[in-house]
Design a protein around this motif. Structure first.
Motif, short mmCIF file in Angstrom:
data_model
loop_
_atom_site.label_atom_id
_atom_site.label_comp_id
_atom_site.label_asym_id
_atom_site.label_seq_id
_atom_site.Cartn_x
_atom_site.Cartn_y
_atom_site.Cartn_z
N LEU A 8 33.46 41.57 28.60
CA LEU A 8 33.54 40.67 29.75
C LEU A 8 34.61 41.17 30.70
CD1 LEU A 8 32.87 38.06 31.27
CD2 LEU A 8 34.53 36.87 29.78
N ILE A 9 34.23 41.43 31.95
CA ILE A 9 35.16 41.90 32.97
C ILE A 9 35.49 40.74 33.90
CG2 ILE A 9 35.55 43.55 34.84
CD1 ILE A 9 33.32 45.27 33.56
N CYS A 10 36.77 40.41 34.01
CA CYS A 10 37.24 39.29 34.83
C CYS A 10 38.14 39.83 35.93
CB CYS A 10 38.00 38.28 33.98
SG CYS A 10 37.12 37.72 32.50
N SER A 31 27.96 44.81 29.49
CA SER A 31 29.07 44.19 30.21
C SER A 31 28.59 43.01 31.04
CB SER A 31 29.76 45.22 31.12
OG SER A 31 28.86 45.78 32.05
N PHE A 32 29.51 42.06 31.22
CA PHE A 32 29.26 40.86 32.02
C PHE A 32 30.43 40.70 32.99
CE2 PHE A 32 27.55 40.27 27.76
CZ PHE A 32 26.22 40.01 28.03
N ARG A 42 33.99 30.10 31.58
CA ARG A 42 32.61 29.75 31.24
C ARG A 42 31.89 30.94 30.60
NH1 ARG A 42 32.79 27.25 36.42
NH2 ARG A 42 31.68 29.02 37.33
N ALA A 43 32.11 32.14 31.14
CA ALA A 43 31.46 33.34 30.60
C ALA A 43 31.96 33.64 29.19
CB ALA A 43 31.73 34.53 31.52
N PHE A 44 33.24 33.44 28.96
CA PHE A 44 33.79 33.66 27.61
C PHE A 44 33.10 32.73 26.61
CE2 PHE A 44 36.79 31.50 24.73
CZ PHE A 44 36.89 32.48 23.76
N MET A 54 40.78 41.69 31.75
CA MET A 54 41.14 40.54 32.57
C MET A 54 42.24 40.87 33.58
SD MET A 54 42.60 36.86 31.30
CE MET A 54 41.17 36.62 30.23
N ASP A 55 41.96 40.59 34.84
CA ASP A 55 42.98 40.70 35.89
C ASP A 55 43.93 39.51 35.79
OD1 ASP A 55 44.36 41.50 38.15
OD2 ASP A 55 42.98 40.50 39.52
#
Length: 229
Positions: A8-10, A31-32, A42-44, A54-55
């Motif tokens: 997951l890319i935030c 990847s999402f 929500r994605a997590f 995560m940024d």
């Protein structure tokens, strides 16, 4: 290792998503993307990723707040992306439970390499011997739980890992570099003072006058876990 692994890319920058998604696809990761803190949470919950990139400076909910929220329910590996180079942000993120950090601008190849390293590291513990007992102290790496006198103490995942490492070899002195290497990984580029902060927090959560075990500071070297046989 990367087959069917979900990342997951935030981050709020579309270019970062496009670049990282392309490189992750080449390595057979799935990847999402999430572009703000609320969407990331929500994605997590929906995707249950194997690792989160995560940024720290995201809209709506900051990366640091997200780490706090996620660590209440999950020990999923987290790599911080930050445009800030200040030590405070890096150390705070690690203290809250992040596994590594990368300062922007970065190479996408480096990010992928760090992802692989963190996944290897967080999955390398053997299936046996994940629970240690010392009379009124129990350290359970399966559940990431520490029990004192049968009651659960509130430890972060990294605090559990540091305590488990020291307690796994009572009487052995671990220097700060060894602790960084074993808990954060050989390729972690952090300050060794992170170790001192983790030890301080662990001590605050354990009884200071217990006669059966303690964490001893070895001046100029590192730390040792002592326990009565």
């Amino acid at each position: 290792m990367s087959d069917s692994m979900k990342i997951l890319i935030c981050d709020d920058q579309a270019m970062i998503h496009e670049t990282l998604n392309e490189y992750l696809k080449l390595e057979s990761f799935t990847s999402f993307s999430a572009y703000d803190g609320e969407e990331a949470l929500r994605a997590f919950r929906y995707y249950q990723p194997d690792l989160i990139v995560m940024d720290l400076m995201m809209p709506k909910v900051s990366g640091l707040e997200l780490i706090k929220e996620i660590r209440q329910v999950s020990k999923v590996p987290i790599i911080i992306l930050t445009a800030k180079g200040e030590e405070f942000d890096r150390v705070l993120g690690i203290e809250l439970g992040a596994d590594d950090y990368i300062v922007k601008p970065f190479s996408p190849r480096e990010v992928v390499a760090r992802i692989k390293a963190v996944l290897r590291r967080t999955r390398e513990y053997p299936e046996e011997s994940k629970r240690l007992r010392f009379q009124d102290l129990e350290i359970n790496l399966d559940s990431y739980e520490v029990l004192v006198n049968g009651e659960s103490a509130q430890f972060t995942p990294k605090e559990v890992e540091v305590l488990y490492l020291l307690a796994s070899q009572p009487g052995k002195v671990f220097d700060r570099e060894q602790i960084l290497s074993r808990v954060w990984g050989y390729d972690y580029y952090g300050d060794t003072r992170v170790v001192d902060t983790q030890i301080k927090r662990i001590r605050q959560k354990l009884p200071s006058d217990n006669p059966n075990w303690n964490i001893k500071s070895i001046y100029g070297v590192g730390y040792r876990f002592d326990a009565k046989k």
